[in-house]
Enzyme design. Structure first.
Site, PDB file in Angstrom:
ATOM      1  N   THR A 183       4.482  23.064 -12.628  1.00  0.00           N
ATOM      2  CA  THR A 183       5.215  21.881 -13.094  1.00  0.00           C
ATOM      3  C   THR A 183       6.329  21.559 -12.115  1.00  0.00           C
ATOM      4  O   THR A 183       7.008  22.453 -11.609  1.00  0.00           O
ATOM      5  CB  THR A 183       5.803  22.095 -14.507  1.00  0.00           C
ATOM      6  N   PHE A 185       9.910  19.933 -11.742  1.00  0.00           N
ATOM      7  CA  PHE A 185      11.095  19.596 -12.526  1.00  0.00           C
ATOM      8  C   PHE A 185      12.080  18.838 -11.640  1.00  0.00           C
ATOM      9  O   PHE A 185      12.318  19.226 -10.492  1.00  0.00           O
ATOM     10  CB  PHE A 185      11.773  20.854 -13.067  1.00  0.00           C
TER      11      PHE A 185
END
Length: 305
Positions: A183, A185
């Site tokens: 992911t 961020f």
């Protein structure tokens, strides 16, 4: 905020969430780890509000997952809000099945987690049809909920970091569908960061932004709205190509007030100040709307989460 104040970082989730870990990594790379206080928020909107109200210096938001794609709610908030991305953290996402020590996986009846995490573990969940997936507001929050329930038939899908926070055992490791699950961020701050802002932004953020602005290559994110005419997007992309920009992402989002019209969110890698200025000039000339979302460096966490 002043230099003497605790440096507060807002993140969506409960302590132990992946956003919490991304915030820790940002603090470590920025040299402020010992000064940081983390502020958990229940929603992405609350993270943005914490920044804009100056309650927190920066916020951590997920932008994109390698398995399920963009977190579109945050792209819409980036467009609407006077914030800038000042850094980006790539975090490997390892989902683990958490429960009470000694519990057999086949004895579980409910597994709690954030909908995005459940979506990233569909194959695992299909292999245990008696285990009912239950959507919860956060992965780490789900682990804390299971711990508080004291029900050995309950489990959560969350990180090893969350297991420690909730005092749960890892019943099965790495239940995500894809081994390379990651992911991105974003670290967000008020748009005034790095400029003369009369003390409205923590001075340490100013220092980080100013230092990063001098280092190339870096990443640039922006959003544009284009004329509704044939070739408008192709023409802009050709300009970027001619300037040598390495486009790493393009995604469209609907403009609610204009039926079936779209804004385009763009990420690109740039290698020099001259290239950056030419790209920004092109965005101003070839678009109907343009907003710079940030220029920043990237940090990668290579540890298990």
């Amino acid at each position: 905020m002043t230099k003497e104040a605790s440096f507060q970082i807002a993140f969506q989730g409960a302590p132990g969430a992946f956003s919490h870990r991304a915030g820790q990594l940002f603090a470590e790379h920025s040299g402020i780890r010992d000064e940081v206080k983390f502020v958990p928020c229940r929603s992405f909107d609350e993270v943005f509000n914490a920044i804009l109200s100056e309650r927190c210096a920066v916020g951590v938001i997920p932008l994109e997952n390698s398995s399920i794609g963009s977190i579109v709610a945050n792209y819409d908030l980036l467009w609407k809000s006077p914030v800038s991305i000042i850094g980006e953290v790539y975090l490997p996402i390892h989902h683990h099945l958490l429960g009470f020590a000694g519990t057999q996986v086949k004895a579980l009846t409910n597994v709690y987690s954030h909908p995005a995490a459940l979506d990233q573990c569909r194959n695992f969940l299909k292999s245990y049809p008696a285990m009912k997936p239950v959507a919860y507001w956060d992965t780490s929050g789900a682990a804390l909920h299971v711990s508080a329930s004291a029900n050995r038939k309950n489990a959560a899908i969350a990180s090893e970091f969350a297991a420690k926070e909730a005092n749960l055992a890892i019943l099965k490791r790495n239940v995500e569908d894809h081994e390379g699950n990651n992911t991105r961020f974003g670290i967000i701050a008020p748009v005034s960061a790095g400029s003369s802002n009369n003390g409205k932004v923590d001075e340490r953020i100013d220092e980080l932004v100013i230092a990063a602005s001098k280092n190339y290559p870096l990443k640039l994110s922006c959003v544009v709205a284009l004329p509704h005419t044939p070739g408008s997007l192709a023409n802009l992309l050709k300009v970027f190509g001619d300037l040598g920009a390495n486009l790493t992402k393009i995604e469209s989002r609907p403009i609610p007030e204009m039926r079936f019209h779209y804004r385009f969110f763009l990420d690109m890698e740039i290698s020099s100040r001259e290239q950056e200025q030419a790209i920004l000039k092109a965005c101003g000339e070839h678009t109907e709307e343009f907003k710079l979302l940030g220029r920043y460096c990237i940090w990668q966490d290579d540890s298990d989460s």
